[in-house]
Motif scaffolding. Structure first.
Motif, PDB file in Angstrom:
ATOM      1  N   GLN A 138       4.415  -0.807   4.719  1.00  0.00           N
ATOM      2  CA  GLN A 138       5.623  -1.468   5.506  1.00  0.00           C
ATOM      3  C   GLN A 138       6.087  -2.573   4.651  1.00  0.00           C
ATOM      4  OE1 GLN A 138       5.522  -1.935   9.594  1.00  0.00           O
ATOM      5  NE2 GLN A 138       7.676  -2.994   9.638  1.00  0.00           N
ATOM      6  N   GLY A 185      -4.771   1.478  10.674  1.00  0.00           N
ATOM      7  CA  GLY A 185      -3.462   0.793  10.621  1.00  0.00           C
ATOM      8  C   GLY A 185      -3.238  -0.189   9.249  1.00  0.00           C
ATOM      9  N   THR A 233      -3.264   0.568   6.063  1.00  0.00           N
ATOM     10  CA  THR A 233      -2.392   1.305   4.929  1.00  0.00           C
ATOM     11  C   THR A 233      -0.827   1.091   5.850  1.00  0.00           C
ATOM     12  OG1 THR A 233      -3.883   2.686   4.378  1.00  0.00           O
ATOM     13  CG2 THR A 233      -1.704   3.549   4.052  1.00  0.00           C
ATOM     14  N   ALA A 234      -0.894   1.383   6.912  1.00  0.00           N
ATOM     15  CA  ALA A 234       0.601   1.172   7.235  1.00  0.00           C
ATOM     16  C   ALA A 234       1.099  -0.366   7.385  1.00  0.00           C
ATOM     17  CB  ALA A 234       0.460   1.750   8.853  1.00  0.00           C
TER      18      ALA A 234
END
Length: 136
Positions: A90, A83, A85-86
């Motif tokens: 974002q 998560g 990197t996400a």
């Protein structure tokens, strides 16, 4: 030091740091030329991608078309953590910032448009502040 896997702790503790210099992505056939010390290499069928200081690429006559700032997330992230990197992608995308992510053994490294590196750093610090509850 144990690598962190908990997403909340990863985001709150990412401590983004802008490394000095201008970095470029280029490609070479074979090893990097003399005088070029890559900070990242990726072996692809088309050639060896190297990320190097712009002045080294210029000195070696290497072509490039993207100049980046290099941000290191100082949290020791586990390679199997989910998560981070996400969340980073974002947040940067919402600010209209592109990002090229490279995972090292200890840290994640982000290459963002050099002209907007300070803006990217501010976005990342804001994400970390909100995650740690210290934002207004």
């Amino acid at each position: 030091m144990t690598a962190e896997r908990n997403l909340d702790r990863l985001v709150a503790g990412m401590r983004p740091e802008l490394n000095p210099g201008r970095y470029v992505f280029t490609t070479v056939d074979g090893p990097a030329p003399a005088g070029v010390a890559p900070v990242v290499t990726v072996a692809e069928p088309e050639g060896l991608t190297v990320v190097v200081r712009q002045e080294e690429a210029d000195g070696a006559g290497l072509a490039y078309d993207y100049v980046a700032g290099w941000i290191t997330l100082r949290v020791h992230s586990a390679l199997d953590a989910v998560g981070l990197t996400a969340v980073v992608a974002q947040g940067l995308a919402e600010a209209g910032l592109s990002c090229n992510v490279v995972a090292g053994f200890h840290h994640d490294h982000l290459f963002v448009e050099h002209a907007r590196a300070d803006e990217a750093l501010a976005v990342l610090r804001g994400i970390a502040d909100r995650a740690s509850g210290s934002a207004d």
